[in-house]
Enzyme design. Structure first.
Site, PDB file in Angstrom:
ATOM      1  N   ASP A  61       0.764  -1.010   0.160  1.00 30.62           N
ATOM      2  CA  ASP A  61      -0.050   0.088  -0.025  1.00 30.62           C
ATOM      3  C   ASP A  61       0.927   1.050  -0.066  1.00 30.62           C
ATOM      4  O   ASP A  61       1.591   1.501   1.072  1.00 30.62           O
ATOM      5  CB  ASP A  61      -0.998  -0.141   1.357  1.00 30.62           C
ATOM      6  CG  ASP A  61      -1.624   1.194   1.058  1.00 30.62           C
ATOM      7  OD1 ASP A  61      -1.469   2.157   0.494  1.00 30.62           O
ATOM      8  OD2 ASP A  61      -2.951   1.179   1.830  1.00 30.62           O
ATOM      9  N   TYR A 151      -9.901  15.071  -7.432  1.00 34.75           N
ATOM     10  CA  TYR A 151      -9.111  14.384  -8.467  1.00 34.75           C
ATOM     11  C   TYR A 151      -8.258  15.116  -9.203  1.00 34.75           C
ATOM     12  O   TYR A 151      -7.052  15.146  -9.577  1.00 34.75           O
ATOM     13  CB  TYR A 151      -9.908  13.585  -9.224  1.00 34.75           C
ATOM     14  CG  TYR A 151      -9.500  12.845 -10.143  1.00 34.75           C
ATOM     15  CD1 TYR A 151      -8.409  11.498  -9.893  1.00 34.75           C
ATOM     16  CD2 TYR A 151      -9.400  12.990 -11.573  1.00 34.75           C
ATOM     17  CE1 TYR A 151      -7.798  10.832 -10.922  1.00 34.75           C
ATOM     18  CE2 TYR A 151      -8.827  12.357 -12.798  1.00 34.75           C
ATOM     19  CZ  TYR A 151      -8.104  11.142 -12.125  1.00 34.75           C
ATOM     20  OH  TYR A 151      -7.277  10.329 -13.084  1.00 34.75           O
ATOM     21  N   ALA A 153      -7.489  18.417  -8.728  1.00 34.48           N
ATOM     22  CA  ALA A 153      -6.416  18.884  -7.637  1.00 34.48           C
ATOM     23  C   ALA A 153      -5.273  18.135  -7.485  1.00 34.48           C
ATOM     24  O   ALA A 153      -4.054  18.644  -7.694  1.00 34.48           O
ATOM     25  CB  ALA A 153      -6.791  19.313  -6.406  1.00 34.48           C
ATOM     26  N   LYS A 155      -4.257  15.531  -9.615  1.00 34.60           N
ATOM     27  CA  LYS A 155      -3.460  15.502 -10.884  1.00 34.60           C
ATOM     28  C   LYS A 155      -2.805  16.862 -11.308  1.00 34.60           C
ATOM     29  O   LYS A 155      -1.585  16.617 -12.027  1.00 34.60           O
ATOM     30  CB  LYS A 155      -4.419  15.064 -12.039  1.00 34.60           C
ATOM     31  CG  LYS A 155      -4.774  13.379 -11.676  1.00 34.60           C
ATOM     32  CD  LYS A 155      -3.890  12.458 -12.052  1.00 34.60           C
ATOM     33  CE  LYS A 155      -4.346  11.230 -11.683  1.00 34.60           C
ATOM     34  NZ  LYS A 155      -3.200  10.207 -11.887  1.00 34.60           N
TER      35      LYS A 155
HETATM   36  N1  NAP Z   1      -9.310   5.115 -16.516  1.00 31.78           N
HETATM   37  C1  NAP Z   1      -9.503   6.310 -16.852  1.00 31.78           C
HETATM   38  O1  NAP Z   1     -10.462   6.878 -17.494  1.00 31.78           O
HETATM   39  C2  NAP Z   1      -8.147   7.320 -16.710  1.00 31.78           C
HETATM   40  C3  NAP Z   1      -7.939   8.637 -17.460  1.00 31.78           C
HETATM   41  C4  NAP Z   1      -7.152   9.372 -17.279  1.00 31.78           C
HETATM   42  C5  NAP Z   1      -5.915   8.911 -16.532  1.00 31.78           C
HETATM   43  N2  NAP Z   1      -6.177   7.939 -15.725  1.00 31.78           N
HETATM   44  C6  NAP Z   1      -4.919   7.483 -14.845  1.00 31.78           C
HETATM   45  O2  NAP Z   1      -4.478   6.434 -15.203  1.00 31.78           O
HETATM   46  C7  NAP Z   1      -3.831   5.635 -13.958  1.00 31.78           C
HETATM   47  C8  NAP Z   1      -4.271   4.269 -14.023  1.00 31.78           C
HETATM   48  O3  NAP Z   1      -5.451   4.183 -13.861  1.00 31.78           O
HETATM   49  P1  NAP Z   1      -6.439   2.936 -14.311  1.00 31.78           P
HETATM   50  O4  NAP Z   1      -7.493   3.154 -15.052  1.00 31.78           O
HETATM   51  O5  NAP Z   1      -5.440   1.884 -14.556  1.00 31.78           O
HETATM   52  O6  NAP Z   1      -7.034   2.493 -12.837  1.00 31.78           O
HETATM   53  P2  NAP Z   1      -7.445   1.133 -12.147  1.00 31.78           P
HETATM   54  O7  NAP Z   1      -7.753   0.343 -13.110  1.00 31.78           O
HETATM   55  O8  NAP Z   1      -8.476   1.568 -11.034  1.00 31.78           O
HETATM   56  O9  NAP Z   1      -6.311   1.019 -11.382  1.00 31.78           O
HETATM   57  C9  NAP Z   1      -5.746   1.582 -10.126  1.00 31.78           C
HETATM   58  C10 NAP Z   1      -4.469   0.861  -9.837  1.00 31.78           C
HETATM   59  O10 NAP Z   1      -3.812   1.799  -8.670  1.00 31.78           O
HETATM   60  C11 NAP Z   1      -3.474   0.697  -7.602  1.00 31.78           C
HETATM   61  N3  NAP Z   1      -3.790   1.407  -6.215  1.00 31.78           N
HETATM   62  C12 NAP Z   1      -4.609   2.308  -5.822  1.00 31.78           C
HETATM   63  N4  NAP Z   1      -4.243   2.864  -4.371  1.00 31.78           N
HETATM   64  C13 NAP Z   1      -3.361   2.141  -4.244  1.00 31.78           C
HETATM   65  C14 NAP Z   1      -2.630   2.260  -3.254  1.00 31.78           C
HETATM   66  N5  NAP Z   1      -2.821   2.919  -2.151  1.00 31.78           N
HETATM   67  N6  NAP Z   1      -1.206   1.572  -3.052  1.00 31.78           N
HETATM   68  C15 NAP Z   1      -0.733   0.730  -3.941  1.00 31.78           C
HETATM   69  N7  NAP Z   1      -1.624   0.757  -5.096  1.00 31.78           N
HETATM   70  C16 NAP Z   1      -2.892   1.281  -5.407  1.00 31.78           C
HETATM   71  C17 NAP Z   1      -4.727  -0.436  -7.825  1.00 31.78           C
HETATM   72  O11 NAP Z   1      -3.988  -1.368  -7.309  1.00 31.78           O
HETATM   73  P3  NAP Z   1      -5.089  -2.566  -6.253  1.00 31.78           P
HETATM   74  O12 NAP Z   1      -4.564  -3.889  -6.983  1.00 31.78           O
HETATM   75  O13 NAP Z   1      -4.333  -2.685  -4.945  1.00 31.78           O
HETATM   76  O14 NAP Z   1      -6.437  -1.977  -6.101  1.00 31.78           O
HETATM   77  C18 NAP Z   1      -4.512  -0.455  -9.322  1.00 31.78           C
HETATM   78  O15 NAP Z   1      -3.405  -1.338  -9.520  1.00 31.78           O
HETATM   79  C19 NAP Z   1      -4.297   6.591 -12.818  1.00 31.78           C
HETATM   80  O16 NAP Z   1      -3.022   7.434 -12.790  1.00 31.78           O
HETATM   81  C20 NAP Z   1      -5.315   7.346 -13.456  1.00 31.78           C
HETATM   82  O17 NAP Z   1      -5.394   8.587 -12.665  1.00 31.78           O
HETATM   83  C21 NAP Z   1      -7.132   6.982 -15.852  1.00 31.78           C
END
Ligand code: NAP
Length: 277
Positions: A61, A151, A153, A155
């Protein structure tokens, strides 16, 4: 172009939608991925999907000092030259309806944890030639959106951190890159966010395509990149003519409010309380 073959990459958010696709692309490019996440089952499933030794799992974590220390300790045995921060949490809702604890946890996860992990990893990265820190940001890190105040803020903060570090380390051995996807089809987006995106006709990318674009930006060493059109244009416009974006988003506000209300039980509870008095 930067070669990824033979490198060790520390990848946070590796079990997520974008992270898992990026891990696969990095392994295909010949890198070893130190995959960080909180769920050992998801990480072990990743290990078995790839060639033996290509993915090394670290359950941590990142909001805790112990979690960050576990990542650094494992990384110290593997000479990492790339740190990719791709973990985050989201929170869609009207700002005043969100709990203090939720807001604080979001900033802790999306900004404080990356800041402290980068700081702890820097000595390891500085020991390797051609090292880089890559932060996965968001369109909302350049264009703040109603319903996503905290969110946005977090980013904006992440973008500022990476930009300042890039300037502080100008001429040094570690490169700092901020790469911003637009909406992407992953579990990150709740049904309420999906409904909002559908009504606003916001395009959503496939995580594999996002991973391909991120890998390209990493290879090219881009200091900053916004993915997607017209998001590239809107993010720039917001920097130069923010009043234009204010006006455009004003028109979308009723739709945002309706979906945000559906997303926040606090409001529903409050309405219910008022109705029952
Ligand atoms: N999806 C979108 O629409 C979108 C758009 C723009 C930017 N982004 C950015 O892209 C990145 C990836 O997003 P995603 O869509 O792949 O999200 P996701 O599928 O929800 O995955 C989030 C990841 O973050 C990990 N995580 C969250 N809190 C944590 C913590 N405290 N310690 C360790 N690991 C933690 C989760 O691991 P666990 O297995 O532990 O839960 C998971 O691997 C993020 O930075 C997000 O802001 C996403």
């Amino acid at each position: 172009m930067i070669t990824l073959g033979g490198r060790t990459v520390v990848l946070t958010g590796a079990s997520g939608g974008i992270g898992a696709a990026l891990a696969a692309a990095l392994v295909d490019a010949g890198a070893t991925v130190l995959a960080v996440g909180r769920d050992p089952m998801k990480l072990n499933a990743m290990v078995h999907r790839h060639r033996p030794g290509a993915v090394v799992p670290v359950t941590a974590d990142l909001c805790t000092p112990a979690g960050r220390a576990a990542v650094v300790a494992q990384a110290a045995t593997m000479s990492p030259s790339l740190l990719v921060i791709a973990h985050a949490q989201g929170a869609f809702g009207l700002f005043e309806d969100q709990a203090e604890t939720e807001l604080a946890a979001l900033v802790q996860t999306n900004l404080v944890a990356p800041m402290l992990l980068i700081r702890a990893m820097l000595p390891l990265l500085q020991a390797q030639p051609g090292a880089a820190v890559v932060a996965v940001g968001s369109t909302f890190g350049a264009l703040a959106f109603p319903g996503f105040a905290a969110y946005s803020a977090s980013k904006f903060g992440l973008r500022g951190l990476i930009e300042a570090l890039g300037r502080e380390h100008a001429g040094g051995t570690v490169r700092f890159q901020y790469l911003a996807p637009r909406a992407t089809r992953t579990a990150f987006n709740t049904p309420a966010v999906d409904a909002l995106n559908a009504e606003l006709k916001t395009a959503q990318d496939d995580p594999k395509d996002v991973a391909t674009q991120l890998l390209d930006a990493i290879r090219r060493g881009d200091r900053r990149r916004q993915l997607g059109w017209p998001e590239k244009l809107f993010a720039r416009l917001n920097g130069v003519f923010p009043a234009l974006i204010d006006r455009a988003l004003r028109g979308q506000l009723p739709v945002v409010r309706r979906h945000a209300r559906a997303a926040s039980p606090v409001v529903l509870e409050k309405t219910h309380e008022i109705a029952s008095h």
